[in-house]
Design a protein around this motif. Structure first.
Motif, short mmCIF file in Angstrom:
data_model
loop_
_atom_site.label_atom_id
_atom_site.label_comp_id
_atom_site.label_asym_id
_atom_site.label_seq_id
_atom_site.Cartn_x
_atom_site.Cartn_y
_atom_site.Cartn_z
N GLU A 125 29.19 -57.89 72.18
CA GLU A 125 29.84 -57.44 70.93
C GLU A 125 28.94 -56.68 70.11
O GLU A 125 27.88 -56.81 69.89
CB GLU A 125 30.44 -58.54 70.24
N THR A 126 29.52 -55.36 69.67
CA THR A 126 28.64 -54.49 68.71
C THR A 126 29.54 -54.26 67.63
O THR A 126 30.62 -53.94 67.44
CB THR A 126 28.65 -53.04 69.37
N ARG A 127 28.98 -54.63 66.35
CA ARG A 127 29.54 -54.47 64.84
C ARG A 127 29.38 -52.82 64.68
O ARG A 127 28.48 -52.24 65.10
CB ARG A 127 28.84 -55.12 63.81
N SER A 128 30.53 -52.21 64.06
CA SER A 128 30.62 -50.92 63.80
C SER A 128 29.61 -50.52 62.74
O SER A 128 29.05 -49.30 62.73
CB SER A 128 31.99 -50.58 63.48
N ASP A 129 29.43 -51.25 61.99
CA ASP A 129 28.43 -51.06 60.85
C ASP A 129 27.03 -51.43 61.23
O ASP A 129 25.81 -50.95 60.40
CB ASP A 129 28.66 -51.93 59.61
N GLU A 130 26.86 -51.68 62.68
CA GLU A 130 25.33 -51.79 63.31
C GLU A 130 25.21 -50.70 64.33
O GLU A 130 24.24 -50.92 64.93
CB GLU A 130 25.30 -53.14 63.58
N TYR A 131 26.23 -49.89 64.37
CA TYR A 131 26.03 -48.83 65.37
C TYR A 131 25.49 -47.77 65.11
O TYR A 131 26.24 -46.66 64.26
CB TYR A 131 27.51 -48.47 66.09
N LEU A 134 27.55 -44.11 64.74
CA LEU A 134 28.61 -44.10 63.81
C LEU A 134 28.13 -43.87 62.62
O LEU A 134 28.75 -43.17 61.76
CB LEU A 134 29.45 -45.37 63.99
N GLN A 135 27.20 -44.58 62.14
CA GLN A 135 26.50 -44.48 60.82
C GLN A 135 26.03 -43.09 60.63
O GLN A 135 26.32 -42.65 59.49
CB GLN A 135 25.34 -45.83 60.45
#
Length: 143
Positions: A125-131, A134-135
């Protein structure tokens, strides 16, 4: 009954719905798969009279027996209804502003279930706010 709101990605098609203890479900039928481009779609059946639209949705007659509300601007799928049962309508769970109140209670269209997609417990699992990539894209876009 709880008043809930929702709508499409761009905000052009918004709704308010009175939700009680209706049971949400996952539809796996081929028509829903094709209409959403996904292996299933989460829906909740509501009395049509409890749904008020702020921005009437566009409608697509997806078969001889059903039609689907959507937003022609952003493409969001908003639901489903049988043409001969206008008193009920299914809304897509994810189109609600807070979809977390719903839990699935059953599967429909089980003949088309893609079983490997049912239980994904244990996958990474990857959080979008930790990718980071994307940031970085968001940072560039917001400059």
């Amino acid at each position: 009954m709880t008043t809930m709101t929702g709508g499409c990605l761009c905000g052009a098609k918004r709704f308010t719905a009175e939700v009680g203890e209706e049971k949400a479900y996952l539809c796996h039928c081929r028509l829903c798969q094709r209409a959403t481009g996904n292996v299933s779609i989460a829906m909740v059946v509501l009395p049509t009279a409890t749904i008020k639209w702020d921005g009437e949705p566009d409608w697509y007659r997806s078969s001889a027996i059903a039609e689907r509300p959507f937003c022609a601007t952003c493409g969001t799928s908003l639901g489903f209804r049988y043409i001969d049962s206008p008193e009920k309508m299914d809304l897509t769970v994810a189109s609600f502003d807070d979809p977390s109140v719903f839990t699935p209670h059953y599967h429909f269209g089980a003949e088309s279930i893609h079983r490997p997609w049912l239980n994904t417990e244990g996958l990474p699992e990857t959080r979008s706010d930790e990718y980071p990539a994307l940031q970085e894209r968001w940072a560039k876009a917001e400059r």
